[in-house]
Scaffold this active site. Sequence first.
Site, PDB file in Angstrom:
ATOM      1  CD  GLU A   1      -0.850  -0.132  -6.753  1.00 44.08           C
ATOM      2  OE1 GLU A   1       0.285   0.065  -6.298  1.00 44.08           O
ATOM      3  OE2 GLU A   1      -1.702  -0.868  -6.199  1.00 44.08           O
TER       4      GLU A   1
ATOM      5  N   GLY B   1       5.217   2.594  -4.143  1.00 46.58           N
ATOM      6  CA  GLY B   1       5.968   1.407  -4.513  1.00 46.58           C
ATOM      7  C   GLY B   1       7.335   1.695  -5.090  1.00 46.58           C
TER       8      GLY B   1
ATOM      9  CE  LYS C   1      -0.171  -0.864  -2.778  1.00 47.35           C
ATOM     10  NZ  LYS C   1       0.854  -0.090  -3.512  1.00 47.35           N
TER      11      LYS C   1
ATOM     12  CG  ASN D   1      -3.854  -1.198  -0.475  1.00 56.94           C
ATOM     13  OD1 ASN D   1      -4.449  -2.271  -0.639  1.00 56.94           O
ATOM     14  ND2 ASN D   1      -3.548  -0.397  -1.474  1.00 56.94           N
TER      15      ASN D   1
ATOM     16  CG  HIS E   1      -4.640   2.434  -4.838  1.00 53.33           C
ATOM     17  ND1 HIS E   1      -3.571   2.233  -5.679  1.00 53.33           N
ATOM     18  CD2 HIS E   1      -4.124   2.504  -3.582  1.00 53.33           C
ATOM     19  CE1 HIS E   1      -2.455   2.179  -4.969  1.00 53.33           C
ATOM     20  NE2 HIS E   1      -2.763   2.345  -3.692  1.00 53.33           N
TER      21      HIS E   1
ATOM     22  CD  GLU F   1      -2.924   6.162  -3.031  1.00 51.04           C
ATOM     23  OE1 GLU F   1      -2.698   5.111  -2.446  1.00 51.04           O
ATOM     24  OE2 GLU F   1      -3.462   6.222  -4.156  1.00 51.04           O
TER      25      GLU F   1
ATOM     26  CB  SER G   1       7.269   4.982  -0.036  1.00 52.98           C
ATOM     27  OG  SER G   1       7.249   4.373  -1.310  1.00 52.98           O
TER      28      SER G   1
END
Length: 248
Positions: free
Chosen positions: A96, A172, A11, A9, A94, A166, A212
Amino acid sequence: MRRPFIAGNWKMNKTISEGLVLVKELKEVAEKTDVEVAVCVPFIALKDIKEEIKDSKIKLGAQNMHWEESGAFTGEISPVMLKDIGVDYVIIGHSERRQYFNETDETVNKKIKSALKHEINPIVCVGETLEEREKGIEKDIVKNQVLKAFDGVEKDDVTKIVIAYEPIWAIGTGKTASSEDANEMCAFIRKTIEEKYGIDVSERVRIQYGGSVKPHNVTDIMNQADIDGALVGGASLKADAFTEIVNF
């Protein structure tokens, strides 16, 4: 036997020219492995990346989509547009997107159904916050996300969906859930699917871990019984790191 699936991904990273350099390096890697490999790239790069990887084994993913086919939704991208380019996968829900762009369980469900309708395979993200884990309600949160995401999804379509677990606190941040903790949650997700659709379906659904994932921890993660792949963030932006992950 579930085929391992490693998806990068990107991003909001990589210009088109930078992305083309990266996938050129990755094509040979995908050729030499039995692992399914995908790159989920920014919208503006999809067409160019698709052209570059058309004769390779790399699959193409988008990072989001709207559930409507067309309409007055300025700035959005429809499943019809993605299908026209030849996108194989789309990331939906996701953390985010949920955190910064008001994605909800309801919009995730709409997007899943729309992606399936247009023969695009969803990568559906679920996961808890650090606060929820500390309260001991992480399984309640994740189960609720899974059940709402799959609401109204027909049994025959379930195995077209990849679930990415996740833990939000590990995205991150450099923190990673232990491989055992990650597997425990992935096994719980599989059990949730089994309760809804039966063991024959649950045993075929692929569940990735995202949070991560790096070259130094991917082997432990991929050795877990209920983890079938990884949704890789930062490490997917470097050919050498992503190659090591694919070759876990």
